[in-house]
Design a protein around this motif. Structure first.
Motif, PDB file in Angstrom:
ATOM      1  N   TYR A   1       0.883  -1.841   0.161  1.00 38.87           N
ATOM      2  CA  TYR A   1       0.210  -0.172   0.276  1.00 38.87           C
ATOM      3  C   TYR A   1       1.308   0.777   0.098  1.00 38.87           C
ATOM      4  O   TYR A   1       1.483   1.218   0.658  1.00 38.87           O
TER       5      TYR A   1
ATOM      6  N   ASP B   1      -3.277  -4.191   1.871  1.00 38.48           N
ATOM      7  CA  ASP B   1      -4.606  -3.343   2.762  1.00 38.48           C
ATOM      8  C   ASP B   1      -3.243  -2.099   3.630  1.00 38.48           C
ATOM      9  O   ASP B   1      -1.658  -2.853   3.163  1.00 38.48           O
TER      10      ASP B   1
ATOM     11  N   SER C   1      -8.213  -0.038   4.378  1.00 38.09           N
ATOM     12  CA  SER C   1      -8.130  -1.684   4.198  1.00 38.09           C
ATOM     13  C   SER C   1      -8.810  -1.258   3.277  1.00 38.09           C
ATOM     14  O   SER C   1      -9.657  -0.439   3.349  1.00 38.09           O
TER      15      SER C   1
END
Length: 613
Positions: A469, A569, A576
């Motif tokens: 992420y 996430d 998330s």
């Protein structure tokens, strides 16, 4: 190579939930815009032939979704067709909402015949023209429509002169055959004997086509002298990039893919499948009638030459609508093979600098570098080895870094979310670079023969790439000349891409990175990799989920020019992926199993592999 497990083909089922609209008038607040899409079949007659087509609400193009920035959208899809269906909301970013992206066996099980599903998404932070379409092979030719997102402050807040009228202008193609059969034969027979019968503007074929001497109806735009018209141009075609001209008039391009661009004036718009272009046209010519011509382009010889039908509509001034005012004026079109015009057009795009629309900063730090070659190859239909000369044993495929995408038999997003599956089934990681370096754009590799034979062998696998992420990813897409010299409109779901630079020939990092536009590059969801050229893009992987990356030429998509980008996430709930909707469609099981029970049952995917180069 990394191995990753896949789930079985089933999902949690529940009743479809319908939202109700609020009865309170909240003029300053966001709204819920609600539609019902009934997907069914109907007969349409063109070119003296009746064809059974799959449509939404009995129309082609389908309904236009008109919303205001910040609104929420609810679409109830009722599948009365005999086909499995998903709808993709092309260019909608789907922030933390990958479940509603609409890709079969990637984000969801398809909506089966006589089943319903409700898509819900937001258009916060987006303005401009996008579109929706079926993400089922070939059916998007008739299952598509426009998405128009207007500014929350109204048309007066456009960063260009307020138009007097706005018009969706959808370029497509007409197939006088069953599109589901075309899809099946495309995969079995490598597609190259099947082509569209006509091109269309807003579903109309135009007077270049006739039925027993009677011209087909064409799209007509009635204009008034001195007024300004905003054309929201969308290319929904399966097969072709188009040149678009209006005789006696110019376009001022103001946006692309729902991102504002620095306005520039041109007499030629070039638009590839998947792209949208917003362009102003001022009715400033002498009163009369002017043809609007959409002409497909194609790679020159030695590339395979295919039937590429043009179409035309009419722009006519209100004072000249009476009969007998003379023949319409026709534009002078480029040569059909002048594909460098596409390179010039897309090179002119840059992001707009405007007080109300600050430029998105280009990330300077890059965490991952990918060099991805795009081309064709030969794989075995089954087994590890096959005779190259036996056409029954081989299949022509499209590749990314010499691997062709194998459609999963179960939804990847659920497997990613629930962290479940058996180790029998594997995803293969998309490599950083191709297995062999060669002169990627050598035209002598286009004809099938001994020279390209050494480079054509490949295999199929479910191709994926994982990103942390927030990672900044830089990719160079390099077209190759193995058995073809096409351009490639590459579409990334869930993200916009900064288009840093493009060029003809082979990418040379030593000199081409110095040309990167890191100040005001255009933001696009679909980037056109030029014929025998390259494009460099950068994006931030900040939208958790499993996102499709693919060529928007339908034959390249069906042949495997695809990968999935899996964004992990982030560290917080707000970074998330949330749980799936409770009414998510199943893959055909009658029993309602909870996710863990369901995904512990697995089904093997057979990926035919052969020795690669």
């Amino acid at each position: 190579m990394k191995g990753w497990s896949l789930p079985t083909a089933a999902a949690v089922v529940a009743a479809t939930i319908f939202f109700s609209l609020s009865t309170m008038a909240l003029p300053a607040a966001s709204a819920i815009v609600e539609h019902t899409f009934v997907v069914n079949q109907m007969n349409m007659t063109h070119l003296c032939k009746e064809t059974l087509v799959t449509v939404v609400n009995g129309q082609v193009p389908g309904p236009t979704i008109e919303v205001t920035e910040g609104d929420s959208v609810t679409i109830h899809v009722v599948n009365k067709s005999p086909h499995n269906i998903t709808i993709h909301w092309h260019g909608v970013k789907q922030r933390r909402n990958c479940w509603n992206d609409g890709v079969p066996m990637v984000t969801q099980c398809p909506i089966q015949p006589d089943q319903n599903f409700t898509y819900r998404f937001s258009v916060a932070g987006q303005e401009g023209t996008l579109w929706w379409h079926a993400h089922v092979s070939c059916l998007r030719a008739t299952l598509h429509g426009a998405i128009i997102i207007r500014p929350r402050l109204g048309a007066s807040s456009y960063p260009f002169p307020k138009p007097d009228r706005e018009i969706p202008f959808i370029i497509g193609d007409w197939w006088a055959m069953d599109l589901a059969a075309v899809a099946r034969r495309m995969k079995q027979d490598n597609f190259f004997d099947y082509f569209p019968s006509a091109s269309t503007i807003n579903g109309k074929l135009g007077d270049l086509f006739n039925c027993s001497g009677v011209a087909e109806d064409g799209f007509v735009l009635d204009v008034e002298p001195g007024k300004t018209y905003l054309l929201r141009i969308i290319n929904t075609a399966l097969f072709s990039e188009y040149f678009l001209k209006i005789a006696g008039h110019k376009f001022t391009v103001v946006a692309s893919d729902a991102n504002y661009v620095r306005p520039y004036t041109t007499d030629l718009v070039v638009i590839a499948p998947g792209e949208t272009i917003d362009a102003l046209v001022v009715a400033d010519a002498a009163p009369g009638k002017y043809y609007m011509v959409a002409m497909p382009n194609q790679a020159p010889l030695p590339d395979t030459q295919t039937p590429e039908p043009s179409t035309r509509g009419m722009m006519q001034y209100s004072s000249s609508s009476r009969p007998g005012n003379g023949a319409p004026v026709a534009p002078v079109m480029p040569d059909q093979h002048d594909v460098v015009q596409s390179f010039y057009f897309h090179s002119n795009l840059s992001s707009l600098r405007h007080p109300r629309h600050p430029l998105a900063p280009v990330p300077k730090r890059v965490d991952e570098h990918l060099f991805i070659t795009l081309g064709l190859g030969i794989a075995c239909r089954r087994g590890l080895n096959c005779d190259r000369e036996d056409e029954k044993e081989n299949i022509l495929v499209a590749t990314m870094n010499n691997i062709s995408f194998l459609q999963p038999t179960a939804p990847l997003l659920a497997a990613h979310y629930y962290h479940v599956g058996a180790n029998k089934d594997e995803l293969q990681e998309l490599p950083d670079k191709p297995p062999k370096v060669f002169n990627f754009t050598d035209p002598s590799l286009i004809p099938i023969g001994p020279k390209e034979k050494a480079l054509e062998r490949t295999y199929v696998a479910t191709l994926a790439r994982w990103f942390r992420y927030g990672s900044v990813v830089e990719m160079v897409f390099q077209s190759t000349s193995i058995m073809q010299g096409d351009s490639n409109p590459m579409h990334l779901h869930g993200h916009d891409m900064f288009v840093l630079a493009q060029g003809l020939g082979n990418f040379d990092a030593a000199k081409d990175r110095a040309r990167y536009n890191l100040v005001d590059p255009p933001l696009k969801n679909t980037v056109v990799v030029p014929n025998l050229g390259w494009v460099a893009i950068r994006f931030v992987a900040d939208n958790p989920g499993v996102w499709y990356m693919h060529c928007h030429f339908e034959f390249h998509l069906s042949m495997g020019m695809t990968a999935v980008f899996i964004v992990e996430d982030g560290p917080t709930v707000n970074t998330s992926l949330p749980a799936p909707p409770v009414d998510f469609p199943s893959c055909g099981r009658k029993d309602n199993l909870v996710p863990d029970e369901f995904y512990l049952q697995t089904q093997e995917i057979t990926a035919s592999r052969i020795d690669g180069v």
